[in-house]
Design a protein around this motif. Structure first.
Motif, PDB file in Angstrom:
ATOM      1  N   LEU A  65       0.834  -1.205   0.000  1.00 13.62           N
ATOM      2  CA  LEU A  65       0.000   0.000   0.000  1.00 13.62           C
ATOM      3  C   LEU A  65       0.866   1.251   0.000  1.00 13.62           C
ATOM      4  O   LEU A  65       0.642   2.180  -0.785  1.00 13.62           O
ATOM      5  CB  LEU A  65      -0.934   0.019   1.215  1.00 13.62           C
ATOM      6  N   HIS A  66       1.868   1.253   0.876  1.00 13.56           N
ATOM      7  CA  HIS A  66       2.731   2.428   0.946  1.00 13.56           C
ATOM      8  C   HIS A  66       3.600   2.538  -0.299  1.00 13.56           C
ATOM      9  O   HIS A  66       3.866   3.645  -0.771  1.00 13.56           O
ATOM     10  CB  HIS A  66       3.613   2.360   2.197  1.00 13.56           C
ATOM     11  N   ASP A 151       1.559  -7.736   3.411  1.00 11.75           N
ATOM     12  CA  ASP A 151       0.584  -6.935   2.672  1.00 11.75           C
ATOM     13  C   ASP A 151      -0.842  -7.294   3.071  1.00 11.75           C
ATOM     14  O   ASP A 151      -1.705  -6.416   3.226  1.00 11.75           O
ATOM     15  CB  ASP A 151       0.760  -7.155   1.162  1.00 11.75           C
ATOM     16  N   SER A 152      -1.089  -8.587   3.257  1.00 12.95           N
ATOM     17  CA  SER A 152      -2.421  -9.031   3.665  1.00 12.95           C
ATOM     18  C   SER A 152      -2.769  -8.509   5.054  1.00 12.95           C
ATOM     19  O   SER A 152      -3.901  -8.077   5.305  1.00 12.95           O
ATOM     20  CB  SER A 152      -2.470 -10.567   3.651  1.00 12.95           C
ATOM     21  N   ALA A 153      -1.799  -8.525   5.971  1.00 13.11           N
ATOM     22  CA  ALA A 153      -2.034  -8.030   7.326  1.00 13.11           C
ATOM     23  C   ALA A 153      -2.328  -6.534   7.318  1.00 13.11           C
ATOM     24  O   ALA A 153      -3.214  -6.060   8.041  1.00 13.11           O
ATOM     25  CB  ALA A 153      -0.827  -8.331   8.209  1.00 13.11           C
ATOM     26  N   VAL A 154      -1.597  -5.782   6.509  1.00 11.86           N
ATOM     27  CA  VAL A 154      -1.801  -4.335   6.441  1.00 11.86           C
ATOM     28  C   VAL A 154      -3.156  -4.017   5.815  1.00 11.86           C
ATOM     29  O   VAL A 154      -3.869  -3.109   6.262  1.00 11.86           O
ATOM     30  CB  VAL A 154      -0.654  -3.660   5.656  1.00 11.86           C
ATOM     31  N   ARG A 155      -3.531  -4.749   4.781  1.00  9.25           N
ATOM     32  CA  ARG A 155      -4.851  -4.541   4.185  1.00  9.25           C
ATOM     33  C   ARG A 155      -5.956  -4.801   5.217  1.00  9.25           C
ATOM     34  O   ARG A 155      -6.966  -4.095   5.243  1.00  9.25           O
ATOM     35  CB  ARG A 155      -5.028  -5.469   2.976  1.00  9.25           C
ATOM     36  N   GLY A 156      -5.748  -5.807   6.048  1.00  8.88           N
ATOM     37  CA  GLY A 156      -6.711  -6.075   7.100  1.00  8.88           C
ATOM     38  C   GLY A 156      -6.814  -4.930   8.083  1.00  8.88           C
ATOM     39  O   GLY A 156      -7.906  -4.595   8.555  1.00  8.88           O
ATOM     40  N   ALA A 157      -5.679  -4.311   8.415  1.00  6.40           N
ATOM     41  CA  ALA A 157      -5.679  -3.168   9.337  1.00  6.40           C
ATOM     42  C   ALA A 157      -6.438  -1.981   8.745  1.00  6.40           C
ATOM     43  O   ALA A 157      -7.049  -1.195   9.485  1.00  6.40           O
ATOM     44  CB  ALA A 157      -4.244  -2.767   9.667  1.00  6.40           C
ATOM     45  N   TYR A 158      -6.389  -1.848   7.440  1.00 12.18           N
ATOM     46  CA  TYR A 158      -7.116  -0.770   6.769  1.00 12.18           C
ATOM     47  C   TYR A 158      -8.592  -1.095   6.559  1.00 12.18           C
ATOM     48  O   TYR A 158      -9.370  -0.228   6.185  1.00 12.18           O
ATOM     49  CB  TYR A 158      -6.490  -0.469   5.408  1.00 12.18           C
ATOM     50  N   GLY A 159      -8.949  -2.354   6.756  1.00 15.71           N
ATOM     51  CA  GLY A 159     -10.332  -2.755   6.500  1.00 15.71           C
ATOM     52  C   GLY A 159     -10.640  -2.878   5.027  1.00 15.71           C
ATOM     53  O   GLY A 159     -11.796  -2.726   4.608  1.00 15.71           O
ATOM     54  N   MET A 160      -9.636  -3.180   4.228  1.00 13.58           N
ATOM     55  CA  MET A 160      -9.829  -3.313   2.785  1.00 13.58           C
ATOM     56  C   MET A 160     -10.426  -4.671   2.448  1.00 13.58           C
ATOM     57  O   MET A 160     -10.142  -5.670   3.099  1.00 13.58           O
ATOM     58  CB  MET A 160      -8.489  -3.147   2.049  1.00 13.58           C
ATOM     59  N   THR A 161     -11.236  -4.705   1.407  1.00 14.59           N
ATOM     60  CA  THR A 161     -11.774  -5.958   0.889  1.00 14.59           C
ATOM     61  C   THR A 161     -10.967  -6.373  -0.332  1.00 14.59           C
ATOM     62  O   THR A 161     -10.125  -5.622  -0.834  1.00 14.59           O
ATOM     63  CB  THR A 161     -13.253  -5.802   0.491  1.00 14.59           C
ATOM     64  N   SER A 162     -11.220  -7.562  -0.825  1.00 11.93           N
ATOM     65  CA  SER A 162     -10.499  -8.066  -2.001  1.00 11.93           C
ATOM     66  C   SER A 162     -10.812  -7.258  -3.249  1.00 11.93           C
ATOM     67  O   SER A 162     -10.061  -7.278  -4.227  1.00 11.93           O
ATOM     68  CB  SER A 162     -10.849  -9.542  -2.232  1.00 11.93           C
ATOM     69  N   ASP A 164     -11.212  -3.904  -3.250  1.00  7.36           N
ATOM     70  CA  ASP A 164     -10.681  -2.544  -3.133  1.00  7.36           C
ATOM     71  C   ASP A 164      -9.349  -2.413  -3.865  1.00  7.36           C
ATOM     72  O   ASP A 164      -8.437  -3.217  -3.649  1.00  7.36           O
ATOM     73  CB  ASP A 164     -10.479  -2.162  -1.655  1.00  7.36           C
ATOM     74  N   GLU A 165      -9.246  -1.399  -4.715  1.00  5.94           N
ATOM     75  CA  GLU A 165      -7.981  -1.081  -5.355  1.00  5.94           C
ATOM     76  C   GLU A 165      -7.223  -0.099  -4.467  1.00  5.94           C
ATOM     77  O   GLU A 165      -7.821   0.785  -3.842  1.00  5.94           O
ATOM     78  CB  GLU A 165      -8.210  -0.481  -6.736  1.00  5.94           C
ATOM     79  N   ILE A 166      -5.908  -0.226  -4.446  1.00  2.00           N
ATOM     80  CA  ILE A 166      -5.102   0.499  -3.457  1.00  2.00           C
ATOM     81  C   ILE A 166      -5.237   2.007  -3.589  1.00  2.00           C
ATOM     82  O   ILE A 166      -5.579   2.700  -2.617  1.00  2.00           O
ATOM     83  CB  ILE A 166      -3.623   0.072  -3.556  1.00  2.00           C
ATOM     84  N   LEU A 167      -4.935   2.564  -4.755  1.00  2.00           N
ATOM     85  CA  LEU A 167      -4.919   4.026  -4.890  1.00  2.00           C
ATOM     86  C   LEU A 167      -6.280   4.671  -4.644  1.00  2.00           C
ATOM     87  O   LEU A 167      -6.371   5.641  -3.872  1.00  2.00           O
ATOM     88  CB  LEU A 167      -4.368   4.425  -6.252  1.00  2.00           C
ATOM     89  N   PRO A 168      -7.361   4.197  -5.275  1.00  2.00           N
ATOM     90  CA  PRO A 168      -8.665   4.792  -4.975  1.00  2.00           C
ATOM     91  C   PRO A 168      -9.018   4.706  -3.495  1.00  2.00           C
ATOM     92  O   PRO A 168      -9.577   5.651  -2.928  1.00  2.00           O
ATOM     93  CB  PRO A 168      -9.635   3.976  -5.836  1.00  2.00           C
ATOM     94  N   PHE A 169      -8.674   3.579  -2.866  1.00  2.00           N
ATOM     95  CA  PHE A 169      -8.973   3.418  -1.436  1.00  2.00           C
ATOM     96  C   PHE A 169      -8.212   4.431  -0.601  1.00  2.00           C
ATOM     97  O   PHE A 169      -8.785   5.094   0.278  1.00  2.00           O
ATOM     98  CB  PHE A 169      -8.612   1.997  -0.993  1.00  2.00           C
ATOM     99  N   LEU A 170      -6.902   4.568  -0.853  1.00  2.00           N
ATOM    100  CA  LEU A 170      -6.083   5.491  -0.070  1.00  2.00           C
ATOM    101  C   LEU A 170      -6.463   6.948  -0.324  1.00  2.00           C
ATOM    102  O   LEU A 170      -6.468   7.767   0.598  1.00  2.00           O
ATOM    103  CB  LEU A 170      -4.605   5.274  -0.378  1.00  2.00           C
ATOM    104  N   LEU A 171      -6.775   7.281  -1.562  1.00  2.79           N
ATOM    105  CA  LEU A 171      -7.181   8.651  -1.876  1.00  2.79           C
ATOM    106  C   LEU A 171      -8.483   9.001  -1.169  1.00  2.79           C
ATOM    107  O   LEU A 171      -8.652  10.109  -0.643  1.00  2.79           O
ATOM    108  CB  LEU A 171      -7.327   8.829  -3.384  1.00  2.79           C
ATOM    109  N   SER A 172      -9.418   8.055  -1.153  1.00  6.81           N
ATOM    110  CA  SER A 172     -10.682   8.287  -0.458  1.00  6.81           C
ATOM    111  C   SER A 172     -10.453   8.450   1.040  1.00  6.81           C
ATOM    112  O   SER A 172     -11.033   9.337   1.682  1.00  6.81           O
ATOM    113  CB  SER A 172     -11.629   7.115  -0.720  1.00  6.81           C
TER     114      SER A 172
END
Length: 208
Positions: A65-66, A151-162, A164-172
Motif C-alpha cells: 500500500l505504501h 501486505d495481507s495483514a496491512v490490508r486487514g488493518a485498513y479494512g480493505m476488501t479483495s 478494493d484497489e489500493i490508490l482509490p482506497f487510499l485517496l478516499s
C-alpha cells in the motif's frame, strides 16, 4: 571542515536519540526498502528518516500500500524516484480504526519479513537491494511469501476488501481524514496507535 554536513538537524538527532532504534529508507530509490537503525548511527542526506521504533509502523511502511502510494506521489531525480516527505509521507493516510489484534498481526508479519530477509542475505551474500530484485523475478521466492503475508495483514488493518484497489482506497481515506481534521475531529496519526502495546523488538543495524 569539508566533511561536515551542511545542516546539523539537531531536532532530528534529538528525536532519534530518545528511541531504541529508528526507521530509514534510501531517499533515491525505485522501491523503498525500510530498515531499523540504532540511534548511535547518525543518518546523512542519502536517507529518509522516520522517528518510529515499533514493528507495526515498519509493517505499514514496508507494505505494498505504501509502495503504491510512493510510486504515485514521489518526485523524480533524472530517471530515479525520490522519497519526498512532503508529497509522500505527509499525505499518506494510516489505518484509522485498527484493533489491537490487527496491530499485532502487522507487527508480527513485519518482524517475520525482516527475519527472512536476514537469513536470505546471509545464505546468498546479497544486499537488500539485490535480494528484492531477485524477488521480482518469476517463480517462488521466500521474500515474496513473507511480503505477501505482510501486505495481507496491512490490508486487514485498513479494512480493505479483495475488491478494493489500493490508490482509490487510499485517496478516499486521505480525503476523509482531511475532512475530519478540518472540523477539529480526532484521527489516527502515523505510528503505533494508543493502547496497542509496545510492539518494539531490538533488531536493527548497529555499529560493529
Amino acid at each position: 571542515h569539508w566533511w561536515h554536513l551542511s545542516y546539523d538537524r539537531p531536532d532530528l538527532i534529538a528525536a532519534i536519540s530518545k528511541l531504541p532504534r529508528y526507521i530509514v529508507c534510501g531517499r533515491t530509490t525505485k522501491r523503498p526498502i525500510f530498515e531499523f537503525v540504532h540511534p548511535t548511527i547518525h543518518p546523512n542526506d542519502a536517507l529518509t528518516v522516520f522517528a518510529l521504533a515499533d514493528d507495526y509502523s515498519f509493517g505499514v511502511l514496508q507494505s505494498d500500500l505504501h509502495w503504491t502510494w510512493f510510486h504515485e506521489r514521489c518526485s523524480t531525480f533524472k530517471a530515479d524516484f525520490r522519497y519526498t516527505s512532503n508529497t509522500v509521507y505527509d499525505f499518506f493516510p494510516w489505518p484509522q480504526e485498527v484493533s489491537a489484534s490487527q496491530v499485532k498481526c502487522v507487527a508480527d508479519a513485519g518482524r517475520d519479513l525482516r527475519r527472512v530477509r536476514r537469513i536470505a542475505m546471509e545464505r546468498s551474500d546479497l544486499t537488500l537491494r539485490k535480494l528484492y530484485r531477485a524477488a521480482e523475478m518469476p517463480g517462488q521466492n521466500p521474500i515474496k511469501e513473507v511480503q505477501d503475508a505482510l501486505d495481507s495483514a496491512v490490508r486487514g488493518a485498513y479494512g480493505m476488501t479483495s475488491k478494493d484497489e489500493i490508490l482509490p482506497f487510499l485517496l478516499s481515506l486521505n480525503l476523509e481524514v482531511a475532512s475530519i481534521e478540518s472540523k477539529g475531529g480526532k484521527v489516527t496519526r502515523p505510528g503505533l496507535p494508543k493502547g496497542a502495546g509496545a510492539r518494539v523488538t531490538n533488531d536493527c543495524i548497529r555499529l560493529e
